[in-house]
Design a protein around this motif. Structure first.
Motif, PDB file in Angstrom:
ATOM      1  N   PRO A 149       0.791  -1.240   0.000  1.00 22.52           N
ATOM      2  CA  PRO A 149       0.000   0.000   0.000  1.00 22.52           C
ATOM      3  C   PRO A 149       0.819   1.285   0.000  1.00 22.52           C
ATOM      4  O   PRO A 149       0.419   2.278  -0.618  1.00 22.52           O
ATOM      5  CB  PRO A 149      -0.851  -0.133   1.267  1.00 22.52           C
ATOM      6  CG  PRO A 149      -1.053  -1.600   1.411  1.00 22.52           C
ATOM      7  CD  PRO A 149       0.267  -2.212   0.987  1.00 22.52           C
ATOM      8  N   ASN A 150       1.977   1.281   0.676  1.00 29.46           N
ATOM      9  CA  ASN A 150       2.779   2.517   0.715  1.00 29.46           C
ATOM     10  C   ASN A 150       3.511   2.760  -0.598  1.00 29.46           C
ATOM     11  O   ASN A 150       4.129   3.811  -0.786  1.00 29.46           O
ATOM     12  CB  ASN A 150       3.794   2.453   1.868  1.00 29.46           C
ATOM     13  CG  ASN A 150       4.926   1.472   1.613  1.00 29.46           C
ATOM     14  OD1 ASN A 150       4.681   0.294   1.340  1.00 29.46           O
ATOM     15  ND2 ASN A 150       6.158   1.937   1.720  1.00 29.46           N
ATOM     16  N   GLN A 151       3.394   1.810  -1.556  1.00 29.62           N
ATOM     17  CA  GLN A 151       4.021   1.975  -2.866  1.00 29.62           C
ATOM     18  C   GLN A 151       2.996   2.207  -3.973  1.00 29.62           C
ATOM     19  O   GLN A 151       3.357   2.277  -5.137  1.00 29.62           O
ATOM     20  CB  GLN A 151       4.840   0.727  -3.216  1.00 29.62           C
ATOM     21  CG  GLN A 151       6.026   0.477  -2.301  1.00 29.62           C
ATOM     22  CD  GLN A 151       6.683  -0.851  -2.594  1.00 29.62           C
ATOM     23  OE1 GLN A 151       6.033  -1.897  -2.590  1.00 29.62           O
ATOM     24  NE2 GLN A 151       7.979  -0.823  -2.866  1.00 29.62           N
ATOM     25  N   GLN A 152       1.715   2.335  -3.600  1.00 27.23           N
ATOM     26  CA  GLN A 152       0.683   2.554  -4.612  1.00 27.23           C
ATOM     27  C   GLN A 152      -0.508   3.328  -4.046  1.00 27.23           C
ATOM     28  O   GLN A 152      -0.782   4.444  -4.457  1.00 27.23           O
ATOM     29  CB  GLN A 152       0.203   1.218  -5.202  1.00 27.23           C
ATOM     30  CG  GLN A 152      -0.795   1.379  -6.350  1.00 27.23           C
ATOM     31  CD  GLN A 152      -1.397   0.066  -6.786  1.00 27.23           C
ATOM     32  OE1 GLN A 152      -1.695  -0.798  -5.965  1.00 27.23           O
ATOM     33  NE2 GLN A 152      -1.608  -0.100  -8.085  1.00 27.23           N
ATOM     34  N   ALA A 153      -1.232   2.728  -3.098  1.00 26.28           N
ATOM     35  CA  ALA A 153      -2.486   3.319  -2.617  1.00 26.28           C
ATOM     36  C   ALA A 153      -2.265   4.650  -1.900  1.00 26.28           C
ATOM     37  O   ALA A 153      -2.935   5.645  -2.192  1.00 26.28           O
ATOM     38  CB  ALA A 153      -3.204   2.329  -1.697  1.00 26.28           C
ATOM     39  N   ILE A 154      -1.344   4.692  -0.956  1.00 25.09           N
ATOM     40  CA  ILE A 154      -1.097   5.921  -0.197  1.00 25.09           C
ATOM     41  C   ILE A 154      -0.564   7.038  -1.110  1.00 25.09           C
ATOM     42  O   ILE A 154      -1.073   8.171  -1.070  1.00 25.09           O
ATOM     43  CB  ILE A 154      -0.138   5.660   0.983  1.00 25.09           C
ATOM     44  CG1 ILE A 154      -0.763   4.672   1.982  1.00 25.09           C
ATOM     45  CG2 ILE A 154       0.246   6.970   1.671  1.00 25.09           C
ATOM     46  CD1 ILE A 154      -2.001   5.174   2.688  1.00 25.09           C
ATOM     47  N   VAL A 371       7.030   4.966  -7.769  1.00 23.05           N
ATOM     48  CA  VAL A 371       5.570   5.052  -7.850  1.00 23.05           C
ATOM     49  C   VAL A 371       5.219   6.040  -8.949  1.00 23.05           C
ATOM     50  O   VAL A 371       5.728   7.166  -8.970  1.00 23.05           O
ATOM     51  CB  VAL A 371       4.951   5.506  -6.514  1.00 23.05           C
ATOM     52  CG1 VAL A 371       3.432   5.460  -6.610  1.00 23.05           C
ATOM     53  CG2 VAL A 371       5.443   4.628  -5.362  1.00 23.05           C
ATOM     54  N   LEU A 372       4.341   5.610  -9.867  1.00 23.19           N
ATOM     55  CA  LEU A 372       3.964   6.425 -11.016  1.00 23.19           C
ATOM     56  C   LEU A 372       2.449   6.598 -11.057  1.00 23.19           C
ATOM     57  O   LEU A 372       1.698   5.668 -10.777  1.00 23.19           O
ATOM     58  CB  LEU A 372       4.418   5.767 -12.327  1.00 23.19           C
ATOM     59  CG  LEU A 372       5.863   5.249 -12.417  1.00 23.19           C
ATOM     60  CD1 LEU A 372       6.069   4.516 -13.729  1.00 23.19           C
ATOM     61  CD2 LEU A 372       6.847   6.388 -12.284  1.00 23.19           C
ATOM     62  N   ILE A 373       1.993   7.801 -11.419  1.00 23.83           N
ATOM     63  CA  ILE A 373       0.585   8.061 -11.700  1.00 23.83           C
ATOM     64  C   ILE A 373       0.474   8.346 -13.192  1.00 23.83           C
ATOM     65  O   ILE A 373       1.199   9.182 -13.731  1.00 23.83           O
ATOM     66  CB  ILE A 373       0.029   9.263 -10.914  1.00 23.83           C
ATOM     67  CG1 ILE A 373       0.315   9.119  -9.413  1.00 23.83           C
ATOM     68  CG2 ILE A 373      -1.465   9.450 -11.182  1.00 23.83           C
ATOM     69  CD1 ILE A 373      -0.492   8.088  -8.713  1.00 23.83           C
ATOM     70  N   GLY A 374      -0.446   7.637 -13.858  1.00 21.92           N
ATOM     71  CA  GLY A 374      -0.619   7.826 -15.295  1.00 21.92           C
ATOM     72  C   GLY A 374      -2.050   8.169 -15.651  1.00 21.92           C
ATOM     73  O   GLY A 374      -2.998   7.712 -14.990  1.00 21.92           O
ATOM     74  N   TRP A 386       2.934  12.025 -12.842  1.00 21.29           N
ATOM     75  CA  TRP A 386       3.587  12.224 -11.542  1.00 21.29           C
ATOM     76  C   TRP A 386       4.384  10.979 -11.210  1.00 21.29           C
ATOM     77  O   TRP A 386       3.979   9.863 -11.554  1.00 21.29           O
ATOM     78  CB  TRP A 386       2.547  12.477 -10.455  1.00 21.29           C
ATOM     79  CG  TRP A 386       3.115  12.716  -9.079  1.00 21.29           C
ATOM     80  CD1 TRP A 386       3.522  13.902  -8.549  1.00 21.29           C
ATOM     81  CD2 TRP A 386       3.321  11.718  -8.056  1.00 21.29           C
ATOM     82  NE1 TRP A 386       3.979  13.713  -7.261  1.00 21.29           N
ATOM     83  CE2 TRP A 386       3.871  12.387  -6.930  1.00 21.29           C
ATOM     84  CE3 TRP A 386       3.102  10.351  -7.989  1.00 21.29           C
ATOM     85  CZ2 TRP A 386       4.192  11.716  -5.757  1.00 21.29           C
ATOM     86  CZ3 TRP A 386       3.432   9.670  -6.818  1.00 21.29           C
ATOM     87  CH2 TRP A 386       3.969  10.362  -5.718  1.00 21.29           C
ATOM     88  N   GLU A 387       5.516  11.149 -10.547  1.00 22.27           N
ATOM     89  CA  GLU A 387       6.279  10.007 -10.058  1.00 22.27           C
ATOM     90  C   GLU A 387       7.113  10.413  -8.858  1.00 22.27           C
ATOM     91  O   GLU A 387       7.437  11.587  -8.663  1.00 22.27           O
ATOM     92  CB  GLU A 387       7.169   9.426 -11.155  1.00 22.27           C
ATOM     93  CG  GLU A 387       8.181  10.385 -11.738  1.00 22.27           C
ATOM     94  CD  GLU A 387       8.917   9.751 -12.915  1.00 22.27           C
ATOM     95  OE1 GLU A 387       9.647   8.757 -12.695  1.00 22.27           O
ATOM     96  OE2 GLU A 387       8.754  10.246 -14.041  1.00 22.27           O
ATOM     97  N   THR A 388       7.439   9.442  -8.039  1.00 17.50           N
ATOM     98  CA  THR A 388       8.278   9.707  -6.880  1.00 17.50           C
ATOM     99  C   THR A 388       9.699  10.017  -7.347  1.00 17.50           C
ATOM    100  O   THR A 388      10.145   9.504  -8.376  1.00 17.50           O
ATOM    101  CB  THR A 388       8.307   8.491  -5.935  1.00 17.50           C
ATOM    102  OG1 THR A 388       8.609   7.316  -6.691  1.00 17.50           O
ATOM    103  CG2 THR A 388       6.981   8.313  -5.234  1.00 17.50           C
ATOM    104  N   ALA A 393      10.702   1.734  -0.591  1.00 20.64           N
ATOM    105  CA  ALA A 393      10.792   0.367  -0.076  1.00 20.64           C
ATOM    106  C   ALA A 393       9.420  -0.097   0.390  1.00 20.64           C
ATOM    107  O   ALA A 393       8.703   0.626   1.090  1.00 20.64           O
ATOM    108  CB  ALA A 393      11.793   0.298   1.079  1.00 20.64           C
ATOM    109  N   GLY A 394       9.026  -1.304  -0.007  1.00 23.53           N
ATOM    110  CA  GLY A 394       7.725  -1.831   0.387  1.00 23.53           C
ATOM    111  C   GLY A 394       7.645  -2.115   1.869  1.00 23.53           C
ATOM    112  O   GLY A 394       8.574  -2.672   2.463  1.00 23.53           O
TER     113      GLY A 394
END
Length: 439
Positions: A149-154, A371-374, A386-388, A393-394
């Protein structure tokens, strides 16, 4: 007698020679390394999982073209659990106990993974799991190459909150453990940021759900209250096709109510007219549109392998690419496919990802990922918005749930624990622990 001639001897003669002290090199060295592939090729999840079976087969073919591993050829052993969760466990047992595979690459849904988990722990197998999931688990026998979750949802919620100005939230998911646990984490996270219960709508539907008219109408009404609203979607499988079609039918525009999906990628969009969906979002750790030489090489190889110029790549495919590379490197490092040796060797292994960086296997059996938003484009691809700035780290255990915020996972000796409580200074005693119960 040469080792080759001994290998061709009848069993009775080979046994006689061995009894006389004529010893051949370890014959297991000449046997293929068996790679189990546990993905649904039929049923509701086939839309997503079939290409993952094909991906692993391509990676095996490429590895064999490079000389195999430890001088041995790799052999794919494919089974079809058919989107049937108990059947996943049966097929995993078949792979490990009957086929004697050295490793398994498989699963998509969390309920299928949880079905397989007791089997791989009992039989001491290796499972590489390539799909984003809810966290709240860490097994000595599983390597989680998809996003926690901390690598996608959050990060996706942070993007909507900070960059889009979203104030009302629809958490829509398929009714099983991944959406329910992820949404439990997201509800706690949103409330910690001042979002009220009245500004959160939660909805679950069965696998394969097709009649979205009433639910989409409710979403539309919820988003018409004067506050910027977004849908956070954990809808899985072929239910996504009618869901997105109904959004278009009811004129829900991304500018009004954006949808950010965690289980919709390029493969799922091949079955949808994407024109009405332009601007809706997905959060992943890889998109086919990533602009790197490594990605272009992977795409070219995939198109050549499939013979389809229109073939697409997606995030779970990259996760298998990473996981396969990590497993192969750990086997080389250990000098054997023996499970315990590979488990020890793989922690700290770092391999290239497809977005221009590296993925490292952490002590909690999760990996580092960007982490990428497309945004969905009308050609079925994603434009990265957007990207980190670096990889993340998972985290196996969420900081936002009371039952897990004090837990860490570290499978290195001497701790060797998947749920160590840092406050109590003790291990939970098992290889995995679940906050939520599978539906």
């Amino acid at each position: 007698m040469t080792p080759r001639r001994l290998a061709l001897c009848p069993h009775w003669l080979a046994a006689s020679l061995l009894s006389l002290g004529v010893v051949a090199p370890a014959m297991a060295q000449e046997e293929p390394i068996k790679v189990g592939i546990l993905h649904s090729l039929s049923g509701t999840m086939a839309i997503s999982e079939t290409v993952l079976k094909d991906t692993v087969e391509m990676l095996i073919e490429q590895q064999n073209a490079r000389g195999g591993l430890l001088g041995r050829e790799l052999e794919a052993v494919v089974v079809d659990p058919a989107s049937d969760w108990p059947l996943f466990a049966e097929k995993a047992r078949e792979l490990l106990a009957q086929e004697k595979v050295d490793v398994i690459f498989g699963n998509w849904t969390s309920v299928s993974r949880k079905s397989v988990l007791p089997v791989v722990e009992e039989l001491n197998g290796l499972l590489f799991y390539p799909v984003q999931y809810e966290g709240e688990e860490s097994s000595e026998n599983v390597f989680y190459t998809g996003a926690a979750p901390n690598q996608q949802a959050i990060p996706a919620v942070d993007y909507l909150m900070n960059n889009v100005g979203v104030e009302r939230w629809v958490l829509a998911g398929t009714d099983y453990v991944y959406p329910r646990t992820t949404n439990k984490i997201l509800e706690a996270y949103l409330k910690s940021h001042g979002v009220s219960d009245q500004d959160i709508m939660v909805n679950y539907t069965p696998f394969g759900h097709s009649d979205w008219q009433n639910i989409v109408s409710e979403i539309k009404a919820f988003g018409s209250q004067g506050k910027k609203t977004a849908v956070v979607s954990t809808i899985n499988g072929d239910a996504n096709v009618p869901f997105y079609r109904e959004l278009g039918n009811q004129g829900i525009d991304a500018a009004d109510i954006p949808v950010v999906a965690f289980s919709v990628g390029e493969q799922e969009l091949t079955g949808i007219d994407t024109a009405p969906l332009v601007g809706h979002l997905a959060a992943w750790n890889y998109f086919m549109s990533v602009d790197t030489d490594a990605n272009y090489d992977f795409i070219d190889a995939w198109i050549e392998y499939t013979g389809d110029d229109m073939a697409v790549t997606n995030d779970p495919m990259e996760a298998h690419y990473i996981g396969f590379s990590m497993w192969a490197e750990a086997v080389r490092k250990a000098g054997t496919t023996e499970v315990d040796a590979v488990k020890d060797a793989i922690i700290g292994v770092s391999v290239p990802n497809l977005s221009g960086g590296y993925a490292a296997m952490m002590p909690n059996h999760h990996i580092t990922k960007p982490v990428l938003i497309g945004e969905i484009q009308d050609n079925g691809q994603f434009s990265i918005v957007w990207e980190t700035p670096s990889t993340v780290a998972g985290d196996a255990w969420s900081d936002y749930l009371p039952g897990s915020r004090d837990l860490i996972s570290d499978w290195r000796k001497p701790m060797q624990c998947g749920n160590y409580n840092v406050v109590e200074g003790s291990c939970g005693g098992g290889t995995s622990e679940d906050v939520a119960t599978a539906e």
